[in-house]
Motif scaffolding. Structure first.
Motif, PDB file in Angstrom:
ATOM      1  N   VAL A  38       3.096  10.243   4.282  1.00 47.35           N
ATOM      2  CA  VAL A  38       4.023  10.091   3.156  1.00 47.35           C
ATOM      3  C   VAL A  38       4.669   8.713   3.246  1.00 47.35           C
ATOM      4  N   THR A  39       4.676   7.982   2.127  1.00 48.73           N
ATOM      5  CA  THR A  39       5.321   6.675   2.074  1.00 48.73           C
ATOM      6  C   THR A  39       5.920   6.496   0.680  1.00 48.73           C
ATOM      7  N   ALA A  40       6.382   5.301   0.394  1.00 47.84           N
ATOM      8  CA  ALA A  40       6.975   5.024  -0.915  1.00 47.84           C
ATOM      9  C   ALA A  40       5.900   4.548  -1.885  1.00 47.84           C
ATOM     10  N   ALA A  41       6.018   4.953  -3.146  1.00 51.00           N
ATOM     11  CA  ALA A  41       5.093   4.462  -4.174  1.00 51.00           C
ATOM     12  C   ALA A  41       5.165   2.944  -4.264  1.00 51.00           C
ATOM     13  N   HIS A  42       6.394   2.394  -4.159  1.00 49.49           N
ATOM     14  CA  HIS A  42       6.507   0.946  -4.368  1.00 49.49           C
ATOM     15  C   HIS A  42       5.804   0.162  -3.263  1.00 49.49           C
ATOM     16  N   CYS A  43       5.566   0.784  -2.113  1.00 53.64           N
ATOM     17  CA  CYS A  43       4.787   0.126  -1.050  1.00 53.64           C
ATOM     18  C   CYS A  43       3.312  -0.009  -1.422  1.00 53.64           C
ATOM     19  N   MET A  44       2.855   0.830  -2.318  1.00 53.03           N
ATOM     20  CA  MET A  44       1.419   0.893  -2.614  1.00 53.03           C
ATOM     21  C   MET A  44       1.041   0.161  -3.896  1.00 53.03           C
ATOM     22  N   VAL A  45       2.025  -0.406  -4.587  1.00 49.71           N
ATOM     23  CA  VAL A  45       1.721  -1.129  -5.831  1.00 49.71           C
ATOM     24  C   VAL A  45       0.823  -2.317  -5.508  1.00 49.71           C
ATOM     25  N   GLY A  46      -0.296  -2.394  -6.175  1.00 48.33           N
ATOM     26  CA  GLY A  46      -1.235  -3.489  -5.960  1.00 48.33           C
ATOM     27  C   GLY A  46      -2.150  -3.303  -4.769  1.00 48.33           C
ATOM     28  N   GLU A  47      -1.970  -2.205  -4.050  1.00 47.80           N
ATOM     29  CA  GLU A  47      -2.824  -1.954  -2.879  1.00 47.80           C
ATOM     30  C   GLU A  47      -4.040  -1.122  -3.287  1.00 47.80           C
ATOM     31  N   THR A  48      -5.066  -1.196  -2.465  1.00 46.69           N
ATOM     32  CA  THR A  48      -6.261  -0.379  -2.654  1.00 46.69           C
ATOM     33  C   THR A  48      -6.589   0.289  -1.321  1.00 46.69           C
ATOM     34  N   THR A  49      -7.530   1.213  -1.364  1.00 51.19           N
ATOM     35  CA  THR A  49      -7.892   1.871  -0.108  1.00 51.19           C
ATOM     36  C   THR A  49      -8.442   0.870   0.901  1.00 51.19           C
ATOM     37  N   SER A  50      -8.980  -0.230   0.448  1.00 47.10           N
ATOM     38  CA  SER A  50      -9.505  -1.218   1.411  1.00 47.10           C
ATOM     39  C   SER A  50      -8.478  -2.263   1.842  1.00 47.10           C
ATOM     40  N   SER A  51      -7.335  -2.341   1.147  1.00 51.74           N
ATOM     41  CA  SER A  51      -6.362  -3.385   1.500  1.00 51.74           C
ATOM     42  C   SER A  51      -5.336  -2.920   2.533  1.00 51.74           C
ATOM     43  N   VAL A  52      -5.259  -1.630   2.796  1.00 55.13           N
ATOM     44  CA  VAL A  52      -4.226  -1.121   3.704  1.00 55.13           C
ATOM     45  C   VAL A  52      -4.821  -0.391   4.906  1.00 55.13           C
ATOM     46  N   ARG A  53      -4.021  -0.337   5.959  1.00 57.19           N
ATOM     47  CA  ARG A  53      -4.325   0.454   7.140  1.00 57.19           C
ATOM     48  C   ARG A  53      -3.064   1.224   7.514  1.00 57.19           C
ATOM     49  N   VAL A  54      -3.248   2.311   8.251  1.00 52.05           N
ATOM     50  CA  VAL A  54      -2.130   3.038   8.842  1.00 52.05           C
ATOM     51  C   VAL A  54      -2.292   2.963  10.353  1.00 52.05           C
ATOM     52  N   VAL A  55      -1.213   2.577  11.030  1.00 52.43           N
ATOM     53  CA  VAL A  55      -1.263   2.401  12.476  1.00 52.43           C
ATOM     54  C   VAL A  55      -0.249   3.339  13.121  1.00 52.43           C
ATOM     55  N   GLY A  56      -0.722   4.202  14.005  1.00 49.84           N
ATOM     56  CA  GLY A  56       0.143   5.113  14.750  1.00 49.84           C
ATOM     57  C   GLY A  56       0.212   4.709  16.207  1.00 49.84           C
ATOM     58  N   GLY A  57       1.284   5.151  16.879  1.00 46.94           N
ATOM     59  CA  GLY A  57       1.394   4.925  18.317  1.00 46.94           C
ATOM     60  C   GLY A  57       1.609   3.475  18.701  1.00 46.94           C
ATOM     61  N   ARG A  58       2.167   2.695  17.807  1.00 48.26           N
ATOM     62  CA  ARG A  58       2.385   1.273  18.066  1.00 48.26           C
ATOM     63  C   ARG A  58       3.863   0.954  17.863  1.00 48.26           C
ATOM     64  N   THR A  59       4.600   0.874  18.957  1.00 50.65           N
ATOM     65  CA  THR A  59       6.045   0.630  18.922  1.00 50.65           C
ATOM     66  C   THR A  59       6.383  -0.769  18.431  1.00 50.65           C
ATOM     67  N   TYR A  60       5.519  -1.725  18.741  1.00 51.27           N
ATOM     68  CA  TYR A  60       5.804  -3.130  18.426  1.00 51.27           C
ATOM     69  C   TYR A  60       4.949  -3.598  17.250  1.00 51.27           C
ATOM     70  N   ARG A  61       5.564  -4.351  16.367  1.00 48.10           N
ATOM     71  CA  ARG A  61       4.822  -4.919  15.234  1.00 48.10           C
ATOM     72  C   ARG A  61       3.676  -5.791  15.716  1.00 48.10           C
ATOM     73  N   ASN A  62       3.910  -6.526  16.802  1.00 51.40           N
ATOM     74  CA  ASN A  62       2.867  -7.438  17.283  1.00 51.40           C
ATOM     75  C   ASN A  62       1.956  -6.773  18.311  1.00 51.40           C
TER      76      ASN A  62
END
Ligand code: 4AZ
Length: 263
Positions: free
Chosen positions: A75-99
């Motif tokens: 579950v996320t916000a609709a406004h996060c997905m504006v202009g995105e496609t299934t190939s433009s985004v990823r979901v990352v779990g288990g990663r405490t640090y952005r880098n």
């Protein structure tokens, strides 16, 4: 759009400048305290909050948060997905640090955006991502449509994210969390006028400001009693007095979310 800020990347801009000035004027942190992300929070980990997902671009650069509610559903916000496609985004779990480079990266096979979503101040700011592969992490329960009492004014809610530490500031490398009290509809209406749609939104924050979500926290969870009850959506600046954070009121959308989770 005045001082409205909402998620992601290049958003904020001029709005953030004015908001940052307002934040500096009205949210004096304890003397000498550094600005803290999420604004007014503390560091935490995805081990403590295993359902906390980074929403990233295809290069794994985080731009929003999300909540794992089933092994392949976020579950996320609709406004996060504006202009995105299934190939433009990823979901990352288990990663405490952005880098970080650890954790589990999933591709997305479907993006459901609420069909009525137009802009954050018109409500319906909810989306559900279907992952191509399962996340090996504990999921978060979420409210059902009958759970409206969770928003009783003054209820403690937990916010989480990698967002900026102040309006117009830098993102946090480490996941942060804070607690904020829910705010009554009448008080939030006083802050935001007709932009506050009580059927679709709920506010949380202190009248004096100082603790809030901010840019990059969008899409992430508002947890009440350990359940997902809101989605970080918008606000005027971050952590300013009398401008609480605005969250998607998930009870209004939980049946639609469930339909997507079961699809
Ligand atoms: C954002 O831009 C954002 N203070 C998120 C939350 C709030 C403002 C902006 C609420 O992602």
């Amino acid at each position: 759009m005045s001082r409205l800020t909402r998620a992601r990347r290049t958003a904020a801009l001029a709005a953030a400048t004015a908001a940052a000035a307002a934040t500096a004027l009205f949210t004096a942190p304890a003397a000498g305290a550094a600005p803290q992300p999420i604004v007014g929070g503390t560091t935490t980990t995805t081990s403590a909050y295993p359902f906390m997902m980074q929403i990233t671009d295809s290069s794994q650069r985080q731009f929003c948060g999300g909540t794992l509610v089933a092994p392949t559903k976020v579950v996320t916000a609709a406004h996060c997905m504006v202009g995105e496609t299934t190939s433009s985004v990823r979901v990352v779990g288990g990663r405490t640090y952005r880098n970080g480079t650890n954790g589990t990266v999933a591709r997305v096979s479907n993006i459901w955006i609420h069909p009525d979503y137009r802009s954050v101040t018109r409500g319906d700011d909810v989306a559900v991502l279907t992952l191509s592969t399962s996340m090996p992490y504990a999921t978060a329960p979420y409210v059902s449509s009958s759970d409206t009492s969770v928003y009783a004014p003054g209820t403690t809610a937990r916010i989480l994210g990698w967002g900026t530490t102040s309006s117009g500031g830098s993102s946090s490398n480490q996941l942060r969390t804070a607690t904020v009290p829910t705010v009554s509809d009448s008080s939030c209406r006083n802050s935001y006028g007709s932009r506050y749609i009580s059927s679709d939104m709920v506010c949380a924050g202190y009248a004096s400001g100082g603790v809030d979500t901010c840019q990059g926290d969008s899409g992430g969870p508002l947890l009440i009693g350990g359940r997902l009850a809101g989605i970080t959506s918008w606000g005027d600046g971050c952590a300013a007095a009398d401008s609480p954070g605005v969250y998607t009121r998930l009870t209004t959308f939980s049946a639609q979310v469930t339909a997507q989770v079961n699809s």
